[in-house]
Design a protein around this motif. Sequence first.
Motif, PDB file in Angstrom:
ATOM      1  N   ALA A 128       0.812  -1.215   0.000  1.00 17.07           N
ATOM      2  CA  ALA A 128       0.000   0.000   0.000  1.00 17.07           C
ATOM      3  C   ALA A 128       0.849   1.270   0.000  1.00 17.07           C
ATOM      4  O   ALA A 128       0.556   2.225  -0.739  1.00 17.07           O
ATOM      5  N   GLY A 129       1.892   1.304   0.817  1.00 17.98           N
ATOM      6  CA  GLY A 129       2.726   2.497   0.875  1.00 17.98           C
ATOM      7  C   GLY A 129       3.441   2.764  -0.432  1.00 17.98           C
ATOM      8  O   GLY A 129       3.544   3.919  -0.878  1.00 17.98           O
ATOM      9  N   GLU A 132       0.896   4.091  -3.094  1.00 12.40           N
ATOM     10  CA  GLU A 132       0.560   5.502  -2.920  1.00 12.40           C
ATOM     11  C   GLU A 132       1.721   6.393  -3.347  1.00 12.40           C
ATOM     12  O   GLU A 132       1.509   7.420  -4.018  1.00 12.40           O
ATOM     13  N   ARG A 133       2.945   6.004  -2.981  1.00 11.25           N
ATOM     14  CA  ARG A 133       4.104   6.808  -3.337  1.00 11.25           C
ATOM     15  C   ARG A 133       4.295   6.866  -4.857  1.00 11.25           C
ATOM     16  O   ARG A 133       4.528   7.928  -5.432  1.00 11.25           O
ATOM     17  N   ALA A 135       2.002   6.215  -7.216  1.00  9.71           N
ATOM     18  CA  ALA A 135       0.866   6.890  -7.849  1.00  9.71           C
ATOM     19  C   ALA A 135       1.008   8.407  -7.733  1.00  9.71           C
ATOM     20  O   ALA A 135       0.706   9.152  -8.676  1.00  9.71           O
ATOM     21  N   THR A 136       1.471   8.887  -6.584  1.00  9.99           N
ATOM     22  CA  THR A 136       1.680  10.325  -6.391  1.00  9.99           C
ATOM     23  C   THR A 136       2.751  10.842  -7.350  1.00  9.99           C
ATOM     24  O   THR A 136       2.591  11.887  -7.988  1.00  9.99           O
ATOM     25  N   TYR A 147      -4.437   0.998 -13.349  1.00 10.24           N
ATOM     26  CA  TYR A 147      -4.023   0.067 -12.295  1.00 10.24           C
ATOM     27  C   TYR A 147      -4.925  -1.155 -12.336  1.00 10.24           C
ATOM     28  O   TYR A 147      -6.141  -1.043 -12.536  1.00 10.24           O
ATOM     29  N   THR A 172      -7.546  11.735  -8.582  1.00 11.32           N
ATOM     30  CA  THR A 172      -6.611  11.996  -7.489  1.00 11.32           C
ATOM     31  C   THR A 172      -6.105  10.697  -6.883  1.00 11.32           C
ATOM     32  O   THR A 172      -6.762   9.646  -6.943  1.00 11.32           O
ATOM     33  N   VAL A 173      -4.955  10.799  -6.241  1.00 13.00           N
ATOM     34  CA  VAL A 173      -4.358   9.629  -5.595  1.00 13.00           C
ATOM     35  C   VAL A 173      -5.218   9.114  -4.444  1.00 13.00           C
ATOM     36  O   VAL A 173      -5.392   7.895  -4.314  1.00 13.00           O
ATOM     37  N   PRO A 174      -5.782   9.977  -3.575  1.00 14.95           N
ATOM     38  CA  PRO A 174      -6.640   9.438  -2.509  1.00 14.95           C
ATOM     39  C   PRO A 174      -7.810   8.612  -3.039  1.00 14.95           C
ATOM     40  O   PRO A 174      -8.179   7.600  -2.431  1.00 14.95           O
ATOM     41  N   VAL A 177      -6.318   5.253  -3.945  1.00 19.67           N
ATOM     42  CA  VAL A 177      -5.989   4.493  -2.737  1.00 19.67           C
ATOM     43  C   VAL A 177      -7.254   3.889  -2.131  1.00 19.67           C
ATOM     44  O   VAL A 177      -7.257   2.735  -1.673  1.00 19.67           O
ATOM     45  N   GLU A 181      -7.888  -0.111  -1.560  1.00 20.67           N
ATOM     46  CA  GLU A 181      -8.250  -0.709  -0.268  1.00 20.67           C
ATOM     47  C   GLU A 181      -9.483  -1.586  -0.402  1.00 20.67           C
ATOM     48  O   GLU A 181      -9.552  -2.679   0.182  1.00 20.67           O
TER      49      GLU A 181
END
Length: 303
Positions: A128-129, A132-133, A135-136, A147, A172-174, A177, A181
């Motif tokens: 997950a980390g 996110e990194r 994708a940002t 994805y 957006t990335v959020p 994410v 999830e």
Amino acid sequence: MATTFEGSTANRAVIFFDIDGTLLVPGRDFLKEQREREKLIAAARERGEEPPAVPAPAARKPIEPRPAVVEAFAKLHEQGHLAFISTGRPKAFLQQALLDLEPDGFICLAGAYVEARGEVLRQVTIPAGLLERVATMMSSAGLDVDYEAAGEGASLYPEHDAVLRNRPLVRTVPELVGIAESLGGFSKFVLRGDQSANLAPVLPELLEHFDTADMGQGIREFTLKGMNKRSGIELVLEHLGHGRQNTYAFGDSENDLPMADAVETFVAMGNAFDMVKEHAGYVTDSVFEDGVATGLAHFGLLG
């Protein structure tokens, strides 16, 4: 499933087949679509007009295997051989006509998902980390990225319209994410069209964690290091208790190259990239000439 895997598999051939350009004729050419969009926009600007909105391509009927491929799979089953699909696609995105071939298992997501006997042997997702990194970083670079997970996908396109219609579009990335999830994570990501200029600055960092392959027709995929078709095949063969002897793989593009190191005989399609042909033990006819069927016949696998 066509085979119950009862008894030893030692005397059976085990064959792994790529899909696009191997079992199926090539589908959409994203580079061609991109060039056509850019031509429309350039023409409008030359006329002093506002660039037109380019609609998403109309939904297309899924391409189906040619009759020779369908017949070849039926004969493989009759001979007691085992046939696996080995693809970069998620299993959920395989059309029914491919499932109707009754493959004995699947290597999907370029090796991140492996299944045999209906049993899932591997399902790996990007931590997950790291997701996110990455994708940002890619979103900040202006990259449009698709994805993919075993059962679904999502497109993170900061500004442009998505080129695929069968998955959610987020900006957006959020948002991405949150979808990750809900799906239990993504296993790989894909760039479509020519995004090389935006990709170049971030590529070195991506390659610290991912392998990449040029799929042709404007498709470039990224998978976690070690998650490839070779490791998928090795896992299947270990599960079957089958060595490399009497194993084959058919492919045409860069992400098929790892299969050459996992089987006894790697077969390149006649339409394959030159680099793929260079690693092949045999080059069969093109996908347009039923190269899967003629290749299997060459090795006496159809009886």
